[in-house]
Design a protein around this motif. Structure first.
Motif, PDB file in Angstrom:
ATOM      1  N   ARG A  17       0.742  -1.261   0.097  1.00 31.21           N
ATOM      2  CA  ARG A  17       0.000   0.093   0.078  1.00 31.21           C
ATOM      3  C   ARG A  17       0.720   1.206  -0.095  1.00 31.21           C
ATOM      4  N   VAL A  18       1.969   1.176   0.815  1.00 32.91           N
ATOM      5  CA  VAL A  18       2.903   2.281   0.714  1.00 32.91           C
ATOM      6  C   VAL A  18       3.418   2.533  -0.521  1.00 32.91           C
ATOM      7  N   LEU A  19       3.719   1.462  -1.231  1.00 30.18           N
ATOM      8  CA  LEU A  19       4.539   1.459  -2.538  1.00 30.18           C
ATOM      9  C   LEU A  19       3.628   2.111  -3.595  1.00 30.18           C
ATOM     10  N   ARG A  20       2.404   1.805  -3.441  1.00 33.28           N
ATOM     11  CA  ARG A  20       1.577   2.482  -4.363  1.00 33.28           C
ATOM     12  C   ARG A  20       1.313   3.945  -4.735  1.00 33.28           C
ATOM     13  N   SER A  21       2.078   4.610  -3.834  1.00 32.56           N
ATOM     14  CA  SER A  21       1.904   6.073  -3.574  1.00 32.56           C
ATOM     15  C   SER A  21       3.209   6.680  -4.631  1.00 32.56           C
ATOM     16  N   ASP A  22       2.337   7.840  -5.341  1.00 30.35           N
ATOM     17  CA  ASP A  22       3.241   8.471  -6.260  1.00 30.35           C
ATOM     18  C   ASP A  22       3.969   9.537  -5.557  1.00 30.35           C
ATOM     19  N   ARG A  23       3.816   9.880  -4.460  1.00 34.47           N
ATOM     20  CA  ARG A  23       4.218  10.990  -3.468  1.00 34.47           C
ATOM     21  C   ARG A  23       5.245  10.581  -2.620  1.00 34.47           C
ATOM     22  N   LEU A  24       5.880   9.379  -2.909  1.00 30.12           N
ATOM     23  CA  LEU A  24       6.963   8.969  -1.841  1.00 30.12           C
ATOM     24  C   LEU A  24       8.171   9.763  -2.147  1.00 30.12           C
ATOM     25  N   ALA A  25       8.981  10.294  -1.356  1.00 28.23           N
ATOM     26  CA  ALA A  25      10.180  11.150  -1.478  1.00 28.23           C
ATOM     27  C   ALA A  25      11.338  10.625  -1.686  1.00 28.23           C
ATOM     28  N   ALA A  26      11.553   9.328  -2.491  1.00 28.00           N
ATOM     29  CA  ALA A  26      12.663   8.438  -2.412  1.00 28.00           C
ATOM     30  C   ALA A  26      12.807   8.111  -4.044  1.00 28.00           C
ATOM     31  N   ASP A  27      14.047   7.777  -4.307  1.00 30.14           N
ATOM     32  CA  ASP A  27      14.341   7.628  -5.964  1.00 30.14           C
ATOM     33  C   ASP A  27      13.904   6.164  -5.750  1.00 30.14           C
ATOM     34  N   GLU A  28      13.553   5.273  -6.902  1.00 25.90           N
ATOM     35  CA  GLU A  28      13.037   3.859  -7.117  1.00 25.90           C
ATOM     36  C   GLU A  28      14.027   3.220  -6.759  1.00 25.90           C
ATOM     37  N   SER A  72       4.659   0.576 -23.400  1.00 23.12           N
ATOM     38  CA  SER A  72       3.741  -0.328 -23.850  1.00 23.12           C
ATOM     39  C   SER A  72       3.903  -1.508 -23.061  1.00 23.12           C
ATOM     40  N   GLY A  73       2.862  -2.234 -22.814  1.00 27.36           N
ATOM     41  CA  GLY A  73       2.921  -3.460 -22.118  1.00 27.36           C
ATOM     42  C   GLY A  73       2.940  -3.641 -20.471  1.00 27.36           C
ATOM     43  N   VAL A  74       3.537  -2.515 -19.894  1.00 22.19           N
ATOM     44  CA  VAL A  74       3.516  -2.198 -18.651  1.00 22.19           C
ATOM     45  C   VAL A  74       2.630  -1.294 -17.933  1.00 22.19           C
ATOM     46  N   PRO A  75       1.939  -1.984 -16.733  1.00 17.15           N
ATOM     47  CA  PRO A  75       0.954  -1.135 -16.352  1.00 17.15           C
ATOM     48  C   PRO A  75       1.368   0.580 -16.131  1.00 17.15           C
ATOM     49  N   SER A  76       0.507   1.264 -16.380  1.00 16.14           N
ATOM     50  CA  SER A  76       0.877   2.450 -16.552  1.00 16.14           C
ATOM     51  C   SER A  76       1.600   3.087 -15.125  1.00 16.14           C
ATOM     52  N   ARG A  77       1.073   2.895 -14.026  1.00 25.12           N
ATOM     53  CA  ARG A  77       1.583   3.061 -12.766  1.00 25.12           C
ATOM     54  C   ARG A  77       2.814   2.926 -12.514  1.00 25.12           C
ATOM     55  N   LEU A  78       3.543   1.699 -13.155  1.00 26.25           N
ATOM     56  CA  LEU A  78       4.612   1.427 -13.114  1.00 26.25           C
ATOM     57  C   LEU A  78       5.676   2.136 -13.919  1.00 26.25           C
ATOM     58  N   CYS A  79       5.197   3.044 -14.571  1.00 30.32           N
ATOM     59  CA  CYS A  79       5.975   3.946 -15.575  1.00 30.32           C
ATOM     60  C   CYS A  79       5.886   5.478 -14.880  1.00 30.32           C
ATOM     61  N   ARG A  80       5.417   5.644 -14.020  1.00 33.68           N
ATOM     62  CA  ARG A  80       4.745   7.078 -13.614  1.00 33.68           C
ATOM     63  C   ARG A  80       6.026   7.528 -12.369  1.00 33.68           C
ATOM     64  N   PRO A  81       6.733   8.625 -12.554  1.00 28.80           N
ATOM     65  CA  PRO A  81       7.817   9.033 -11.666  1.00 28.80           C
ATOM     66  C   PRO A  81       6.989   9.272 -10.292  1.00 28.80           C
ATOM     67  N   ARG A  82       7.598   9.150  -9.191  1.00 27.59           N
ATOM     68  CA  ARG A  82       7.194   9.308  -7.895  1.00 27.59           C
ATOM     69  C   ARG A  82       7.618  10.912  -7.512  1.00 27.59           C
ATOM     70  N   ARG A  83       7.445  11.458  -6.522  1.00 25.08           N
ATOM     71  CA  ARG A  83       7.815  12.601  -5.988  1.00 25.08           C
ATOM     72  C   ARG A  83       9.367  12.752  -6.052  1.00 25.08           C
ATOM     73  N   GLY A  84      10.076  11.887  -5.466  1.00 19.43           N
ATOM     74  CA  GLY A  84      11.323  11.724  -5.310  1.00 19.43           C
ATOM     75  C   GLY A  84      12.135  10.883  -6.339  1.00 19.43           C
ATOM     76  N   THR A  85      11.554  10.439  -7.379  1.00 12.61           N
ATOM     77  CA  THR A  85      12.280   9.949  -8.528  1.00 12.61           C
ATOM     78  C   THR A  85      13.285  11.085  -9.222  1.00 12.61           C
TER      79      THR A  85
END
Length: 300
Positions: free
Chosen positions: A188-199, A273-286
């Motif tokens: 649940r934590v890792l689903r957040s787009d706003r985590l202030a950390a790099d992947e 393409s072929g990857v869930p869109s959420r997994l291509c979305r940079p987070r706040r800390g990316t």
């Protein structure tokens, strides 16, 4: 003849509360006793107060004595009641609330008092605990608080804890509390787009979490990490980082091969393409990488 008038007038509430507080754990006039915690501390109480304030205690105190043949016996059990799984300080906080409708909390017991408030069905005490926890939240305790919030369905506290984690992610992932999160809560934590950390840092944090969980649960790393790993955004990593990731992965098989292959495919096709869109979305800390412009984080 003048009509009858009536009114309910209230005296000094503070004085009333102070008087009742003198009865908390006071053996004088008490008619029930608890033996609490591993310390086997005696706690004295008054059954009429407990029974009128809490349904759970009413049921406990109205049961027939052990060995009685008459389940309808009017003789209430005298105890002592053994409560070995609760700290005396926590139980006394519950008793204080029942007597005074107020509670004295500190950061060491607040989460356990919250647990007891849920077990005893004390919604008002639960609200007080949640307020205290939110007001005193710290980097060291936020993960434990989030775990409790999810366990007991405290949505407001969940949201507050997640926002806190988002604000100081790099510090939070270094805590013992982070390593003790359940797989469901970590995901649940890792689903957040706003985590202030790099992947890359999040991948390492999940790897450390997985090794701890594997040792505690005595299950293989890939098994305990299956749910959180799905939320790692591997397409955000640069090719050189994926090569290093594959090297580490040969040792513990943390990440399924197909997940890494999907990240490589995103690089080869220069799109997500072929990857869930959420997994291509940079987070706040990316940290930005050149290839990010080729991903399609908003693709449906």
């Amino acid at each position: 003849m003048a009509g009858l008038c009536s009114a309910r007038l209230q005296g000094d509430v503070a004085a009333f509360t102070a008087a009742l507080r003198t009865l908390v754990n006071n053996p004088q006039f008490s008619d029930v006793m608890f033996v609490v915690g591993q310390e086997q501390q005696k706690v004295f109480a008054h059954r009429c107060v407990l029974a009128c304030r809490c349904q759970v205690f009413r049921g406990m105190l109205s049961q027939a004595p052990v060995g009685s043949q008459d389940s309808s016996s009017s003789i209430p059990p005298q105890g002592p009641f053994i409560l070995g799984n609760v700290q005396p300080e926590v139980f006394l906080a519950v008793i204080e609330f029942l007597y005074t409708n107020s509670v004295t909390l500190n950061s060491h017991i607040a989460l356990e008092v919250l647990t007891s408030s849920v077990e005893y069905g004390l919604q008002d005490l639960c609200k007080l605990c949640v307020k205290f926890i939110k007001d005193t939240l710290s980097v060291e305790q936020v993960c434990e608080a989030l775990q409790a919030a999810v366990t007991y369905g405290q949505v407001d506290l969940q949201q507050h804890c997640l926002a806190f984690i988002e604000g100081c992610t790099a510090a939070v992932v270094q805590t013992q509390g982070f390593r003790e999160l359940s797989d469901v809560v970590l995901a649940r934590v890792l689903r957040s787009d706003r985590l202030a950390a790099d992947e890359l840092d999040l991948v390492q944090a999940v790897r450390e979490w997985a090794h701890v969980s594997s040792a505690v649960l005595e299950r293989p790393v890939p098994e305990v990490a299956a749910l959180p790993v799905r939320e790692l955004r591997l397409p955000l990593l640069a090719p050189s980082e994926l090569v290093t990731l594959e090297s580490y992965n040969q040792q513990d098989l943390l990440i399924p091969v197909e997940n890494i292959a999907a990240a490589w495919r995103a690089h080869a096709l220069r799109r997500g393409s072929g990857v869930p869109s959420r997994l291509c979305r940079p987070r706040r800390g990316t940290r930005p990488r050149d290839h990010h412009r080729h991903l399609e984080p908003h693709a449906k």
